[in-house]
Structure formats: structure tokens, C-alpha cells
Design an enzyme around this catalytic site. Structure first.
Site, PDB file in Angstrom:
ATOM      1  N   HIS A 136      49.616  21.690  64.115  1.00 26.53           N
ATOM      2  CA  HIS A 136      48.019  21.634  64.432  1.00 26.53           C
ATOM      3  C   HIS A 136      47.684  21.511  62.856  1.00 26.53           C
ATOM      4  O   HIS A 136      46.316  21.185  63.142  1.00 26.53           O
ATOM      5  CB  HIS A 136      47.599  22.835  64.995  1.00 26.53           C
ATOM      6  CG  HIS A 136      48.083  22.841  66.713  1.00 26.53           C
ATOM      7  ND1 HIS A 136      47.984  21.595  67.494  1.00 26.53           N
ATOM      8  CD2 HIS A 136      48.614  23.636  67.168  1.00 26.53           C
ATOM      9  CE1 HIS A 136      48.444  22.002  68.440  1.00 26.53           C
ATOM     10  NE2 HIS A 136      48.982  23.287  68.630  1.00 26.53           N
TER      11      HIS A 136
HETATM   12 ZN   LIG Z   1      52.257  24.860  71.192  1.00 29.24          ZN
END
Ligand SMILES: [Zn+2]
Length: 362
Positions: A136
Site C-alpha cells: 500500500h
Molecule cells: Zn491486506
């Protein structure tokens, strides 16, 4: 590959760095995985070995992360915290500041880069860094428990070396940091299977996010409904991933093996067992290309540890009677769940096929 050289990446030094105790991300998982596979004898022998991570070099980190961000991350982990850091996601509930944060993140990322280098040099055909998979993190953004995007950095390093890279992400969350890093590039294809972004962080990864410019068709997203179970997941995998990987014909595969899609994960809502992960790995091995595997999410610690130990045993060809002990029992699926999930997944896979298959001659 007749005999695959498999390298497990771990060092007790990683244990010096911990998220706060109330945080769901538990770095003990890698240590526990190592204990299990070591007890099974799966870290030694002629084709299996271990390597320790070394901290990622700053020049490598800067291939993806901005100097401003790296500076703020370092300062914050030294206690010099400021609002500029917060504006980049550092010091939030998801991405808290803790002791040694910078060194820990850079060491974990370095583990994945060690794997990439071992594959490039031909010293390894398969590597697994259970302490990696921070998909992320953005160029200037800590996000979703991730600070340094090791998988993006590894894909960059491999692409720079002239390799055609297939990035596959089976974490229950969309692999947004990696997908967007290569959104306009065709030399790294990203495929992410994840829970419906309407239900789950980070809220991206819909069927129509397919890349742009040169990269059009090289970003593939397969969002899955709540309650998705092994059989339908594998059907989607075979329908979408296998033909695309075959058509793309990568030189190697980077595999983010988040285990938060397993049933019982406290943060997500899919119903997989670790048998699905083992099946996926067997499919990947059948392409006969090097595989750089990492950990990722996985917040039911016991299930995650078992899934990753099983993953290693499959990756390194260590199928034995003990592997049976690592496998989850199959789950019963109600006819109602079957009906709801099946129709939604069919709609999704059809949409993905319409959006990207023709771009690859499929
Ligand atoms: Zn995850």
C-alpha cells in the site's frame, strides 16, 4: 527448472521492530513461520537455504519514495515528529510511529530486495520473504500499515535489469501502491485479487482500472464478493490469471502472498482456506519461472503462519506427510452463499475479460 533453488529470507534482527501492541500487524508471524519450516527440515539440503535481509540502500529506496518522505519517516522514528509527516500518513492509527520504525521498514524491504538480487544472479529460483509485501505504501505516503513499498521496489529493480515482471497480489486488499506505480507501464503487469473495494480498504481496484497509455491492459483487478470461497476463487484465478500470465509470458513472478483472505481474518470477509494458496502456488510453479514471494497482510496470526509455512513447503518442493498437518480442513459452503457469490464472481470475471483480454490477443 529441474531442481529449484529455494531461499528463505529471515533474520532475528527483524524481531527488534514492533508495531504498537494494539496494532493488528504482528511481526512475530515471520519468526513463527521460520520455526515451523525449520522443524520440518525445509530450510536445509542441497537446494534450500536461508538468507538474511540487509537494509535497503537509500539510492534504491529513492527509486520509488521521495526524499522528503524518507526524511520525514526517519525523523519520525527518531522522535522528531511533525505535521508534515502526518500529512504523508506517518503517525496515523494505521501507520503509527514506533521505535526503530525506519530501520525496521528498511530492513524488511531489504529482505525482498535480497530475494530479487538472488533471482537476478541465478542463485535462487524461488525466494520467500515473509516479512515483506507492503503493497500500500505510495511514493510519498504511508498507508495501510505500510511505509516502504518493498514489492514495488523489487519490481522496479527487476524491470531495470530488463526483466518482464508479472506481479500477482492475492492479499485481500487491493495492491494499490504497486498497481499505480506501474499503471502506465507494460514491462510490469500487475494482477490483484481482492475483496470488493466497496467493502474494504483502500477502496480502489475495480474491474475498470486497467492501466493507461502503454500500460493499458497491464493492470488487472479482480474484486471479489464477501464470502468468496476456495472453489470460486480458484475458478476466477484460472479464468483470469492463468491465461493472462500465459499470454504475457513473464521472465519472473513477484508474488504478494497476503493471508488476510483466509476465513477468520479479523479485518476482512473472504472465506478462503490455505488450500487455495497452495493451489495457486502450484499453478505458478507450472510456468517454470523464478518466483519472488513475500508475505503481506494476515491478521489471524495462527492461520497466517500456517498458510505461509504451507506456502513455503510447496514453493520449495517439500511436500511430505507433515504438509498435511498444515492444510486447513475444507469449509462447507451453503447453497445460498454459493448462489450469491457465484453470480457476482461471474459478472466480475466477464467484465475483466471484456476490459483486458483482447489487449493480449485472448
Ligand atoms: Zn491486506
Amino acid at each position: 527448472m529441474a531442481k529449484r533453488k529455494a531461499v528463505f529470507i529471515y533474520s532475528p534482527e527483524l524481531e527488534e521492530y514492533h508495531y504498537p501492541p494494539e496494532h493488528p500487524f504482528n511481526t512475530i508471524r515471520a519468526k513463527k513461520v521460520r520455526e515451523i519450516v525449520n522443524s520440518m527440515g525445509l530450510l536445509s539440503g542441497p537446494d534450500r537455504s536461508e538468507a538474511a535481509p540487509v537494509p535497503a540502500e537509500r539510492v534504491v529506496l529513492k527509486k520509488f519514495h521521495s526524499a522528503r518522505y524518507l526524511h520525514a519517516l526517519k525523523e519520525a522514528s527518531e522522535g522528531k515528529f511533525n505535521t508534515e509527516a502526518l500529512s504523508m500518513g506517518i503517525g496515523t492509527l494505521d501507520c503509527p510511529v514506533f521505535k526503530g520504525l525506519y530501520d525496521g521498514a528498511v530492513l524488511a524491504a531489504g529482505g525482498t530486495l535480497v530475494g530479487a538480487k538472488l533471482i537476478l544472479s541465478g542463485e535462487a529460483d524461488v525466494t520467500f520473504n515473509p516479512s515483506g509485501g507492503f503493497h500500500h505504501a505510495g511514493p510519498e505516503r504511508a498507508s495501510g500499515f505500510c511505509y516502504v513499498n518493498d514489492v514495488t521496489l523489487a519490481c522496479m529493480l527487476l524491470a531495470e535489469a530488463g526483466k518482464r515482471v508479472l506481479y500477482l497480489d492475492v492479499d485481500v486488499h487491493h495492491g494499490d501502491g504497486v498497481a499505480y506505480a506501474f499503471y502506465d507501464r507494460a514491462d510490469v503487469m500487475t494482477i490483484s485479487f481482492h475483496e470488493n473495494p466497496r467493502m474494504l480498504f483502500p477502496g480502489t481496484g475495480f474491474e475498470d482500472e486497467v492501466g493507461t497509455g502503454q500500460g493499458k491492459g497491464y493492470c488487472v483487478n479482480v474484486p471479489l464478493p464477501v464470502g468468496t470461497y476456495d472453489e470460486v476463487y480458484m475458478k476466477a484465478f484460472k479464468t483470469i490469471a492463468l491465461p493472462l500470465i500465459g499470454a504475457y509470458d513473464p521472465d519472473l513472478i513477484v508474488f504478494e502472498l497476503g493471508a488476510d483472505a483466509l476465513v477468520g481474518d479479523p479485518l476482512a470477509h473472504l472465506h478462503l482456506t490455505n488450500n487455495a494458496y497452495a493451489d495457486i502456488i502450484n499453478h505458478l510453479l507450472s510456468f517454470d519461472k523464478p518466483i519472488l514471494a513475500t508475505g503481506g497482510g494476515g491478521y489471524n496470526i495462527d492461520n497466517t503462519v500456517r498458510a505461509w509455512a504451507l506456502a513455503w513447503s510447496v514453493l520449495c518442493g517439500g511436500g511430505s506427510s507433515r504438509q498435511g498437518g498444515l492444510r486447513d480442513t475444507e469449509l462447507a459452503v451453503s447453497s445460498q452463499q454459493r448462489d450469491i457469490v457465484t453470480s457476482q464472481i461471474e459478472a466480475t470475471t466477464n467484465a475483466v475479460k471484456v476490459n483486458v483480454f483482447s489487449l493480449h490477443g485472448l
